[in-house]
Design an enzyme around this catalytic site. Structure first.
Site, PDB file in Angstrom:
ATOM      1  N   ASP A  12      -1.009   1.206 -10.662  1.00 24.08           N
ATOM      2  CA  ASP A  12       0.622   1.576 -10.576  1.00 24.08           C
ATOM      3  C   ASP A  12      -0.338   3.447 -10.600  1.00 24.08           C
ATOM      4  O   ASP A  12      -0.244   3.236 -11.591  1.00 24.08           O
ATOM      5  CB  ASP A  12       1.513   1.309 -11.211  1.00 24.08           C
ATOM      6  CG  ASP A  12       2.817   1.546 -10.317  1.00 24.08           C
ATOM      7  OD1 ASP A  12       2.789   2.177  -9.768  1.00 24.08           O
ATOM      8  OD2 ASP A  12       3.554   0.644 -11.140  1.00 24.08           O
TER       9      ASP A  12
ATOM     10  N   HIS B 267       1.505   7.078 -10.188  1.00 24.23           N
ATOM     11  CA  HIS B 267       2.909   8.017  -9.595  1.00 24.23           C
ATOM     12  C   HIS B 267       2.264   9.771  -9.536  1.00 24.23           C
ATOM     13  O   HIS B 267       2.310  10.103 -10.399  1.00 24.23           O
ATOM     14  CB  HIS B 267       4.211   7.700 -10.420  1.00 24.23           C
ATOM     15  CG  HIS B 267       4.747   6.704 -10.085  1.00 24.23           C
ATOM     16  ND1 HIS B 267       4.292   5.383 -11.147  1.00 24.23           N
ATOM     17  CD2 HIS B 267       5.981   6.126  -9.173  1.00 24.23           C
ATOM     18  CE1 HIS B 267       4.913   4.117 -10.534  1.00 24.23           C
ATOM     19  NE2 HIS B 267       5.657   4.876  -9.723  1.00 24.23           N
TER      20      HIS B 267
ATOM     21  N   GLN C 172      -0.811  -4.025 -10.721  1.00 28.06           N
ATOM     22  CA  GLN C 172      -1.133  -3.376  -9.859  1.00 28.06           C
ATOM     23  C   GLN C 172      -2.045  -1.680 -10.356  1.00 28.06           C
ATOM     24  O   GLN C 172      -1.175  -1.329 -11.681  1.00 28.06           O
ATOM     25  CB  GLN C 172       0.870  -2.953 -10.064  1.00 28.06           C
ATOM     26  CG  GLN C 172       1.898  -3.902  -8.979  1.00 28.06           C
ATOM     27  CD  GLN C 172       2.839  -3.004  -8.771  1.00 28.06           C
ATOM     28  OE1 GLN C 172       3.721  -2.573  -9.551  1.00 28.06           O
ATOM     29  NE2 GLN C 172       2.678  -2.872  -7.019  1.00 28.06           N
TER      30      GLN C 172
ATOM     31  N   ARG D 206       7.324 -10.395 -11.994  1.00 27.36           N
ATOM     32  CA  ARG D 206       8.418 -10.882 -10.310  1.00 27.36           C
ATOM     33  C   ARG D 206       9.065 -12.285 -10.239  1.00 27.36           C
ATOM     34  O   ARG D 206       8.248 -13.119 -10.161  1.00 27.36           O
ATOM     35  CB  ARG D 206       7.624  -9.760  -9.915  1.00 27.36           C
ATOM     36  CG  ARG D 206       7.694  -8.704  -9.539  1.00 27.36           C
ATOM     37  CD  ARG D 206       7.071  -8.125  -8.046  1.00 27.36           C
ATOM     38  NE  ARG D 206       6.733  -6.503  -8.618  1.00 27.36           N
ATOM     39  CZ  ARG D 206       6.295  -6.159  -8.009  1.00 27.36           C
ATOM     40  NH1 ARG D 206       5.831  -6.055  -6.755  1.00 27.36           N
ATOM     41  NH2 ARG D 206       6.692  -4.221  -8.287  1.00 27.36           N
TER      42      ARG D 206
ATOM     43  N   CYS E 160       7.802   2.184 -12.615  1.00 25.49           N
ATOM     44  CA  CYS E 160       8.426   3.624 -11.556  1.00 25.49           C
ATOM     45  C   CYS E 160       9.862   4.031 -13.440  1.00 25.49           C
ATOM     46  O   CYS E 160       8.847   5.274 -13.049  1.00 25.49           O
ATOM     47  CB  CYS E 160       8.861   3.649 -10.642  1.00 25.49           C
ATOM     48  SG  CYS E 160       8.442   2.199  -9.361  1.00 25.49           S
TER      49      CYS E 160
ATOM     50  N   LYS F 158       7.724   6.439   3.981  1.00 25.85           N
ATOM     51  CA  LYS F 158       6.700   5.726   3.439  1.00 25.85           C
ATOM     52  C   LYS F 158       5.301   6.029   4.490  1.00 25.85           C
ATOM     53  O   LYS F 158       6.054   5.572   5.374  1.00 25.85           O
ATOM     54  CB  LYS F 158       6.681   4.748   2.601  1.00 25.85           C
ATOM     55  CG  LYS F 158       7.086   3.303   3.810  1.00 25.85           C
ATOM     56  CD  LYS F 158       7.873   2.291   2.636  1.00 25.85           C
ATOM     57  CE  LYS F 158       7.790   0.966   3.836  1.00 25.85           C
ATOM     58  NZ  LYS F 158       8.353  -0.241   2.970  1.00 25.85           N
TER      59      LYS F 158
ATOM     60  N   HIS G   7       5.043   7.101  -4.952  1.00 27.16           N
ATOM     61  CA  HIS G   7       4.962   5.394  -5.809  1.00 27.16           C
ATOM     62  C   HIS G   7       3.609   5.587  -4.581  1.00 27.16           C
ATOM     63  O   HIS G   7       3.348   5.785  -3.684  1.00 27.16           O
ATOM     64  CB  HIS G   7       6.020   5.025  -5.466  1.00 27.16           C
ATOM     65  CG  HIS G   7       7.366   4.856  -6.483  1.00 27.16           C
ATOM     66  ND1 HIS G   7       7.113   4.890  -6.972  1.00 27.16           N
ATOM     67  CD2 HIS G   7       8.119   6.447  -5.522  1.00 27.16           C
ATOM     68  CE1 HIS G   7       8.688   4.936  -7.538  1.00 27.16           C
ATOM     69  NE2 HIS G   7       9.247   5.675  -6.263  1.00 27.16           N
TER      70      HIS G   7
END
Length: 642
Positions: free
Chosen positions: A388, A390, A386, A368, A339, A470, A516
């Site tokens: 991912d 945005h 991911q 992580r 992010c 979310k 996200h």
């Protein structure tokens, strides 16, 4: 006169305080028999609890989901009752309800075996068959301490330390056994019949490795023996489909102690990874996303500014670098998520409202730190990729962007064979950033987007992140397990922290809303789900090897190689098997490897310029011209038939 309003808006009147079970009895014996608890003014209460003033009441029955969870929780107490009869020295810690059942952490010198679980389970059944009543008593904290001190229940005493001295404690009497809980619980063992103790594992007291290791006994409970048997069969099936076993069997990946929680992808496994990645890439590009790539290592200063350093540091891999001529070491961290880096790309150049929405996507390699005890094959790793994405947009664009995302996600899940998924909307928590007006607008936009697509959803009040509401998307697989994969989170916080702005129609600077979003979540985890969903029988388009070609004898080798060249020239993934083995052995071997199609070439096929075609489930498709087979295979791949 006490007035009690029921869900159908009817009113029941009583002269004196009345218990929930008494209200149920006044309505009918059938309802009273099914009653396990009640909701008084929206709060769960025991069936024996008194209603002393006007209130609304919803009766919770055994067949209701909340009722089933209460019964499961009470089954943990039944376990404690049975355990203490067999092992009086056992010390009871905590026994919460979990999905499909419960567990109880116990301190017992003897290590329980599967035979011991059967013995305890049989004792539980004998006790439940008596239909004994469970008696609730609310006592001062001091009385509870005296009771558990006399019973040498050290863990209950430690739990009581966290309770304020003026508070009361709920005790539940199961004949001679006493447990402590907020409740509610069943008032009789008549509700607890279809259950099974499944397994035992280790667990540190209160999840702290500095504390003693306890034994955690798991159990499952259902409303009927039929439901119980179905669940137990699903557990057996899940064990057979375990992606770790299948990953080894099909030579897809492995793990080793030199890189815990990080995947060694083998050629066939990496083929699946790339195919899935390209599949998502194609969908995202079509939906207006621009793919980017950001660094894996970022300076501590950025993580401090984004807030991750304070909130997430214990899960980050941190590095120190001695740079030449530097006065102090430079502290960096491997990114746990992408992010902040995506905001840096958005911030390059001035953005106008006309430029929005900006949709960025990345297959971000993230690290992580997860405790070693929580690692679980592909499902829980330390290095993950991911899908991912945005979206930077205005408040007015939230609804349309949400709708577009759900449409893409639905299409992806459908093509991957998942016909059913649930949506969970998590709304504002007590501690949050942003005004109520902005939250109202955001939550309404999410609701409207879902409603426009005629999709059902559940609301989890107060479970949103502090930075925005979310949506979570939960898949149901072939054996009725649920997996939370996709997510869409609105963020009013990070754009502000990282100085993201756009110039509005008024010529002033404004903060964009940051969305996200992920469809798969962790690609590794999703592949684990797919392995178990298909039991290794991947759709043709996703199979690492789509066709294996086998010769019956050495004289057919040249013909087989020409067929391989022809199929590979059309983009198919082909393997040759020229081993000097019986054809029946080869067929069986590749059937075990779940290769979608097997082509056999012998004297007959060489003369007729055909191939003998077999599908992986043993279907004999007969002889086919190679062009006809190619067309069939291309059609299967294009349709993404599951």
């Amino acid at each position: 006169m006490i007035e009690i309003k029921l869900p159908d808006n009817s009113i029941k009147k009583f002269k004196n305080p009345v218990s929930i079970i008494e209200v149920a009895e006044s309505i009918g014996p059938g309802l009273a028999k099914a009653t396990v608890a009640g909701k008084v003014n929206g709060k769960l209460k025991d069936a024996c609890d008194l209603i002393e003033e006007n209130a609304s009441l919803e009766i919770i029955r055994a067949q209701d989901q909340e009722g089933l969870e209460i019964i499961r929780h009470s089954c943990a107490h039944l376990f404690g009752h049975a355990l203490k009869q067999i092992y009086p020295d056992a010390k009871m810690a905590i026994g919460p309800v979990i999905k499909n059942g419960f567990y109880y952490d116990i301190d017992l010198e003897k290590s329980l075996t599967q035979d011991d679980l059967e013995k305890i389970e049989n004792k539980m059944k004998k006790l439940s068959d008596t239909d004994y009543e469970v008696v609730k008593e609310v006592v001062p904290k001091k009385d509870a301490e005296d009771i558990f001190k006399s019973r040498n229940e050290d863990y209950k005493l430690e739990i009581l330390k966290d309770i304020k001295s003026k508070e009361t404690v709920g005790l539940y009497y199961h004949q001679e056994y006493i447990d402590m809980c907020r409740g509610p619980h069943v008032n009789s063992m008549k509700h607890i019949k279809a259950f099974k103790l499944t397994h035992v594992a280790g667990a540190y007291w209160r999840g702290d490795s500095k504390n003693k290791m306890l034994q955690r006994v798991y159990g499952t409970l259902w409303n009927s023996n039929k439901d119980l048997e179905k669940h137990l069969n699903n557990l057996k099936e899940a064990s057979k489909r375990d992606h770790r076993k299948l990953g080894q069997k099909f030579d897809l990946f492995h793990f080793q102690e030199e890189a815990p929680g990080m995947v060694f992808w083998h050629p066939k496994g990496w083929t699946i990874f790339r195919l899935l990645e390209n599949f998502i890439r194609e969908k995202q590009l079509k939906a207006g996303y621009e793919e980017i790539k950001t660094p894996q290592v970022l300076d501590r200063k950025l993580w401090e500014k984004s807030g991750h350093w304070d909130k997430y540091r214990e899960n980050m891999y941190i590095t120190e670098i001695d740079e030449e001529h530097a006065n102090e070491k430079r502290v960096n961290a491997l990114k746990p998520m992408s992010c902040p880096a995506h905001v840096q790309i958005y911030n390059q150049g001035i953005k106008s409202y006309r430029d929005l929405p900006v949709r960025l996507a990345e297959f971000g390699c993230c690290h992580r730190y997860e405790a070693s005890g929580t690692l679980h094959g592909l499902m829980r790793v330390r290095q993950l990729t991911q899908d991912d994405g945005h979206i930077f947009c205005t408040e007015d664009q939230i609804e349309s962007e949400t709708q577009n995302f759900i449409e893409v996600l639905s299409e992806v899940y459908k093509e991957l064979g998942f016909r059913k998924f649930k949506i969970n909307l998590s709304t504002r928590p007590d501690v949050r950033v942003g005004s109520d007006e902005v939250w109202d607008k955001a939550e309404d936009a999410l609701r409207h987007a879902i409603n426009k697509l005629n999709l059902e959803y559940e609301v989890s009040e107060g479970d949103g992140a502090f930075y925005g509401p979310k949506l979570d998307f939960i898949l149901t697989d072939a054996i009725d397990r649920e997996w939370q994969c996709g997510t869409l989170q609105l963020d009013f916080n990070l754009p502000d922290r990282l100085d993201a702005t756009f110039v509005g129609e008024d010529g002033e600077k404004h903060k964009p809303v940051m969305m996200h979003r992920a469809i798969l979540g962790s690609v590794e985890r999703f592949i684990g789900i797919l392995i178990e969903e298909f039991d290794g029988n991947f759709p043709v388009w996703l199979s690492p090897i789509q066709v294996v070609i086998m010769n019956i004898s050495q004289k057919h080798e040249e013909k087989v190689k020409k067929i391989q060249e022809k199929l590979e020239s059309k983009g198919f993934r082909v393997k040759l098997d020229l081993r000097n083995e019986k054809i029946t052995y080869k067929i069986r071997d590749h059937s075990m490897q779940r290769v979608p199609y097997q082509l056999v070439v012998g004297d007959k096929e060489e003369v007729t310029n055909t191939v003998s075609v077999r599908a992986r489930k043993g279907e004999d498709l007969g002889s086919m011209q190679i062009e006809d087979f190619s067309s069939m295979l291309a059609s299967k791949i294009k349709s993404k038939e599951v």
